[in-house]
Design a protein around this motif. Structure first.
Motif, PDB file in Angstrom:
ATOM      1  N   ASN A 116      18.683 -14.051  57.112  1.00  0.00           N
ATOM      2  CA  ASN A 116      18.697 -12.620  56.808  1.00  0.00           C
ATOM      3  C   ASN A 116      20.015 -12.173  56.202  1.00  0.00           C
ATOM      4  O   ASN A 116      20.066 -11.182  55.483  1.00  0.00           O
ATOM      5  N   GLU A 117      21.082 -12.892  56.484  1.00  0.00           N
ATOM      6  CA  GLU A 117      22.401 -12.542  55.951  1.00  0.00           C
ATOM      7  C   GLU A 117      22.764 -13.376  54.725  1.00  0.00           C
ATOM      8  O   GLU A 117      23.912 -13.379  54.303  1.00  0.00           O
ATOM      9  N   ALA A 118      21.795 -14.050  54.161  1.00  0.00           N
ATOM     10  CA  ALA A 118      22.033 -14.950  53.029  1.00  0.00           C
ATOM     11  C   ALA A 118      22.600 -14.185  51.834  1.00  0.00           C
ATOM     12  O   ALA A 118      22.292 -13.020  51.611  1.00  0.00           O
ATOM     13  N   LEU A 119      23.419 -14.899  51.068  1.00  0.00           N
ATOM     14  CA  LEU A 119      24.045 -14.298  49.892  1.00  0.00           C
ATOM     15  C   LEU A 119      23.137 -14.302  48.671  1.00  0.00           C
ATOM     16  O   LEU A 119      23.303 -13.498  47.775  1.00  0.00           O
ATOM     17  N   GLY A 120      22.189 -15.198  48.645  1.00  0.00           N
ATOM     18  CA  GLY A 120      21.278 -15.281  47.510  1.00  0.00           C
ATOM     19  C   GLY A 120      19.939 -15.854  47.937  1.00  0.00           C
ATOM     20  O   GLY A 120      19.741 -16.234  49.089  1.00  0.00           O
ATOM     21  N   LYS A 121      19.028 -15.930  46.977  1.00  0.00           N
ATOM     22  CA  LYS A 121      17.684 -16.417  47.285  1.00  0.00           C
ATOM     23  C   LYS A 121      17.696 -17.870  47.729  1.00  0.00           C
ATOM     24  O   LYS A 121      17.003 -18.244  48.671  1.00  0.00           O
ATOM     25  N   LYS A 122      18.482 -18.706  47.059  1.00  0.00           N
ATOM     26  CA  LYS A 122      18.525 -20.127  47.420  1.00  0.00           C
ATOM     27  C   LYS A 122      19.035 -20.288  48.847  1.00  0.00           C
ATOM     28  O   LYS A 122      18.461 -21.046  49.642  1.00  0.00           O
ATOM     29  N   ASP A 123      20.086 -19.578  49.178  1.00  0.00           N
ATOM     30  CA  ASP A 123      20.637 -19.624  50.525  1.00  0.00           C
ATOM     31  C   ASP A 123      19.606 -19.154  51.545  1.00  0.00           C
ATOM     32  O   ASP A 123      19.436 -19.750  52.610  1.00  0.00           O
ATOM     33  N   PHE A 124      18.891 -18.078  51.213  1.00  0.00           N
ATOM     34  CA  PHE A 124      17.854 -17.547  52.104  1.00  0.00           C
ATOM     35  C   PHE A 124      16.771 -18.589  52.357  1.00  0.00           C
ATOM     36  O   PHE A 124      16.390 -18.841  53.493  1.00  0.00           O
ATOM     37  N   PHE A 125      16.288 -19.224  51.286  1.00  0.00           N
ATOM     38  CA  PHE A 125      15.218 -20.204  51.436  1.00  0.00           C
ATOM     39  C   PHE A 125      15.689 -21.453  52.186  1.00  0.00           C
ATOM     40  O   PHE A 125      14.942 -22.020  52.978  1.00  0.00           O
ATOM     41  N   ASP A 126      16.943 -21.863  51.964  1.00  0.00           N
ATOM     42  CA  ASP A 126      17.478 -23.014  52.693  1.00  0.00           C
ATOM     43  C   ASP A 126      17.534 -22.729  54.194  1.00  0.00           C
ATOM     44  O   ASP A 126      17.119 -23.557  55.015  1.00  0.00           O
ATOM     45  N   GLU A 127      18.046 -21.563  54.555  1.00  0.00           N
ATOM     46  CA  GLU A 127      18.142 -21.204  55.974  1.00  0.00           C
ATOM     47  C   GLU A 127      16.757 -21.008  56.585  1.00  0.00           C
ATOM     48  O   GLU A 127      16.517 -21.375  57.740  1.00  0.00           O
ATOM     49  N   SER A 128      15.837 -20.429  55.817  1.00  0.00           N
ATOM     50  CA  SER A 128      14.477 -20.250  56.316  1.00  0.00           C
ATOM     51  C   SER A 128      13.811 -21.597  56.557  1.00  0.00           C
ATOM     52  O   SER A 128      13.062 -21.766  57.525  1.00  0.00           O
ATOM     53  N   GLU A 129      14.079 -22.552  55.693  1.00  0.00           N
ATOM     54  CA  GLU A 129      13.526 -23.902  55.874  1.00  0.00           C
ATOM     55  C   GLU A 129      14.088 -24.548  57.136  1.00  0.00           C
ATOM     56  O   GLU A 129      13.359 -25.188  57.887  1.00  0.00           O
ATOM     57  N   ASN A 130      15.390 -24.362  57.391  1.00  0.00           N
ATOM     58  CA  ASN A 130      15.996 -24.885  58.621  1.00  0.00           C
ATOM     59  C   ASN A 130      15.338 -24.263  59.846  1.00  0.00           C
ATOM     60  O   ASN A 130      15.082 -24.945  60.845  1.00  0.00           O
ATOM     61  N   CYS A 131      15.056 -22.979  59.763  1.00  0.00           N
ATOM     62  CA  CYS A 131      14.392 -22.263  60.856  1.00  0.00           C
ATOM     63  C   CYS A 131      13.007 -22.852  61.093  1.00  0.00           C
ATOM     64  O   CYS A 131      12.607 -23.101  62.225  1.00  0.00           O
ATOM     65  N   SER A 132      12.290 -23.087  60.033  1.00  0.00           N
ATOM     66  CA  SER A 132      10.940 -23.639  60.126  1.00  0.00           C
ATOM     67  C   SER A 132      10.951 -25.042  60.726  1.00  0.00           C
ATOM     68  O   SER A 132      10.145 -25.368  61.598  1.00  0.00           O
ATOM     69  N   LYS A 133      11.883 -25.871  60.277  1.00  0.00           N
ATOM     70  CA  LYS A 133      11.973 -27.235  60.811  1.00  0.00           C
ATOM     71  C   LYS A 133      12.281 -27.223  62.299  1.00  0.00           C
ATOM     72  O   LYS A 133      11.707 -27.988  63.071  1.00  0.00           O
TER      73      LYS A 133
END
Length: 95
Positions: free
Chosen positions: A64-81
């Motif tokens: 949610n605090e990501a600086l950009g879309k790529k960062d957001f998707f990377d962190e969301s993927e970590n959350c999902s894993k």
């Protein structure tokens, strides 16, 4: 104009609803772990489950605090894993 305001509030509520759900999930995991018999295997697995549930929450907040879309998707993927790991671990508890 009022319709847009109501819509914006609904979107805001949806956005943070997941954060509340992840927090409740982490608390429920802790309650589950505390209710288990204190066998050696349950204690070790409990440590992993609690860390994983906390990690899901931390990754969600970082997304949610990501600086950009790529960062957001990377962190969301970590959350999902992380969230996929928890049911596997919970299934190994001895009751």
């Amino acid at each position: 104009m009022k319709l847009q305001t109501d819509t914006a509030r609904a979107e805001q509520a949806k956005r943070y609803d997941l954060e509340d759900r992840v927090l409740r999930f982490s608390k429920r995991i802790i309650q589950l772990v505390n209710a288990l018999p204190k066998t050696i295997s349950n204690i070790e697995i409990s440590k992993q489950v609690v860390r994983s549930s906390g990690s899901v929450r931390a990754n969600h907040i970082e997304a949610n605090e990501a600086l950009g879309k790529k960062d957001f998707f990377d962190e969301s993927e970590n959350c999902s894993k992380g969230s996929k790991r928890i049911p596997i671990l919970v299934g190994t508890f001895r009751m």
